[in-house]
Design an enzyme around this catalytic site. Sequence first.
Site, PDB file in Angstrom:
ATOM      1  N   ASN A 184       7.673  29.697  17.999  1.00 50.47           N
ATOM      2  CA  ASN A 184       8.510  29.499  16.813  1.00 50.47           C
ATOM      3  C   ASN A 184       8.447  30.770  15.965  1.00 50.47           C
ATOM      4  O   ASN A 184       7.382  31.376  15.829  1.00 50.47           O
ATOM      5  CB  ASN A 184       7.921  28.302  16.030  1.00 50.47           C
ATOM      6  CG  ASN A 184       8.742  27.864  14.836  1.00 50.47           C
ATOM      7  OD1 ASN A 184       9.922  27.549  14.988  1.00 50.47           O
ATOM      8  ND2 ASN A 184       8.141  27.824  13.649  1.00 50.47           N
ATOM      9  N   GLU A 239      13.427  25.202  10.789  1.00 55.80           N
ATOM     10  CA  GLU A 239      13.098  25.332   9.364  1.00 55.80           C
ATOM     11  C   GLU A 239      14.311  25.805   8.561  1.00 55.80           C
ATOM     12  O   GLU A 239      14.207  26.704   7.723  1.00 55.80           O
ATOM     13  CB  GLU A 239      11.937  26.321   9.177  1.00 55.80           C
ATOM     14  CG  GLU A 239      10.709  25.972   9.990  1.00 55.80           C
ATOM     15  CD  GLU A 239       9.521  26.907   9.765  1.00 55.80           C
ATOM     16  OE1 GLU A 239       9.511  27.669   8.777  1.00 55.80           O
ATOM     17  OE2 GLU A 239       8.593  26.877  10.593  1.00 55.80           O
ATOM     18  N   HIS A 281      15.418  30.553   8.371  1.00 52.44           N
ATOM     19  CA  HIS A 281      15.369  30.779   6.921  1.00 52.44           C
ATOM     20  C   HIS A 281      16.408  31.849   6.601  1.00 52.44           C
ATOM     21  O   HIS A 281      16.163  33.046   6.775  1.00 52.44           O
ATOM     22  CB  HIS A 281      13.971  31.236   6.491  1.00 52.44           C
ATOM     23  CG  HIS A 281      12.936  30.171   6.640  1.00 52.44           C
ATOM     24  ND1 HIS A 281      12.958  29.013   5.878  1.00 52.44           N
ATOM     25  CD2 HIS A 281      11.869  30.052   7.462  1.00 52.44           C
ATOM     26  CE1 HIS A 281      11.934  28.242   6.229  1.00 52.44           C
ATOM     27  NE2 HIS A 281      11.261  28.847   7.191  1.00 52.44           N
TER      28      HIS A 281
HETATM   29  C1  XIL Z   1       5.825  27.606   3.992  1.00 55.39           C
HETATM   30  C2  XIL Z   1       5.746  26.324   3.168  1.00 55.39           C
HETATM   31  O1  XIL Z   1       7.047  25.811   3.013  1.00 55.39           O
HETATM   32  C3  XIL Z   1       5.111  26.566   1.824  1.00 55.39           C
HETATM   33  O2  XIL Z   1       4.857  25.335   1.174  1.00 55.39           O
HETATM   34  C4  XIL Z   1       3.806  27.345   1.970  1.00 55.39           C
HETATM   35  O3  XIL Z   1       3.309  27.661   0.697  1.00 55.39           O
HETATM   36  C5  XIL Z   1       4.013  28.607   2.800  1.00 55.39           C
HETATM   37  O4  XIL Z   1       4.570  28.257   4.058  1.00 55.39           O
HETATM   38  N1  XIL Z   1       7.547  29.922   8.215  1.00 55.39           N
HETATM   39  C6  XIL Z   1       6.765  28.865   8.603  1.00 55.39           C
HETATM   40  C7  XIL Z   1       6.416  27.830   7.607  1.00 55.39           C
HETATM   41  O5  XIL Z   1       6.462  28.724   9.797  1.00 55.39           O
HETATM   42  O6  XIL Z   1       5.179  27.241   7.891  1.00 55.39           O
HETATM   43  C8  XIL Z   1       6.433  28.358   6.200  1.00 55.39           C
HETATM   44  O7  XIL Z   1       6.227  27.267   5.310  1.00 55.39           O
HETATM   45  C9  XIL Z   1       7.735  29.055   5.923  1.00 55.39           C
HETATM   46  C10 XIL Z   1       7.946  30.215   6.862  1.00 55.39           C
END
Ligand code: XIL
Length: 388
Positions: free
Chosen positions: A226, A291, A262
């Site tokens: 991932n 995500e 993201h």
């Molecule tokens: C983020 C969470 O959303 C937050 O609450 C935390 O403070 C930091 O991590 N990539 C990932 C996730 O794989 O686990 C991350 O999540 C965002 C980026």
Amino acid sequence: MKRRQILTAGALGAGALAAVPAAAQARGPKQDDRGKRTPPGLAKKDTLAFAAGKELKIGSAVAGGGHHTSQPYPPPFTDDETYREHLATEFTSLSAENQMKWDHLRPDRDTFAFADADAIMDFATEHGQDVRGHTLLWHSQNPAWLEEGDFSADELRALLKEHIDTVVGRYRGRISQWDVANEIFDDDGNLRTSDNIWIRELGVEIVADAFRWARAADPGALLFFNDYNVDGINAKSDAYYALIPDLLADGVPVDGFSAQGHLSIEYGFPGDITENLQRFADLGLHTAVTELDVRMPLPDGAEPTEAQLAQQADYYRRVTEAALAVDGCDSLTLWGFVDTYSWVPATFEGQGAACVLWEDYTRKPAYHAVQDALAEASGRADHPALRD
Ligand code: XIL
């Protein structure tokens, strides 16, 4: 199916409902925030889950841990009933936003703190939802005792094995997909040999071991790589595309490749996302979007403009369509669904409004964009619960 106009009352947010006369709100069928009237009795089907049907698992991260612990609200998952209701009805899959990460599960060397992760598993079981496990081997959110501990290579290897055996084993048969390795490459496609403690201390072979241990602990779970910024074809996704066939040739049990998604409207949309996921599918892998959120610049606390919301909706729609287009892409997970609890403002200064619902749970154009794309694919677009 006709595509519904995405820039409608949703863009007005909370104000939109106020425009409906109080008597009509009280008497008539449920009216949503773009003026659609859902016949009585069908409102509970006006969801992302129903729109998706059997076409795709539609998921959300479960808010808790991480940045939430320093925000001025009580823990969302345990304390916000409205939040829980949406989580139960809108989604068919859940991911632990932080509750299965090392820093959350392992307050010290000898303790496994499973209460929060167990609560997510129980909620999912109660509501018939899948769970994606996140994550086992990562450079971030590791406890200080681990990162700063003076462990030998043998001790570190034993620690990771014990962790994977225990955590994956605990949820054996109940987790459909595990993000075994998270973000092992940087944006240039180089292995994180300095900031990833496992790779730095044990070499890249530890990644293969993590997959083998996870397979042994739960033979039924699909095991994923991932990462972020791997939505399109670029140096980082190329690095995975080169690595995974080598691992497969060595018999390492890698089942999937997932793009976090993201995104920001500040940058162009990764227009080759379908092609990218498809090339991994062509290697025989499952894929997923794990995500998804779409943030936007909001300097000095500005409200989103209609143009920003329309662009955001377009990004959400295109990712949804990509997930739907690729065979073996089993799930699309949103990284939260309501702005109140999003990690974005806490992480990216001057940016926000990344989720599909406003803070008062009314729907943004992005919500409708995802719902429409799902309903088109599942053949439910003209179902009375969903049509305008
Ligand atoms: C983020 C969470 O959303 C937050 O609450 C935390 O403070 C930091 O991590 N990539 C990932 C996730 O794989 O686990 C991350 O999540 C965002 C980026």
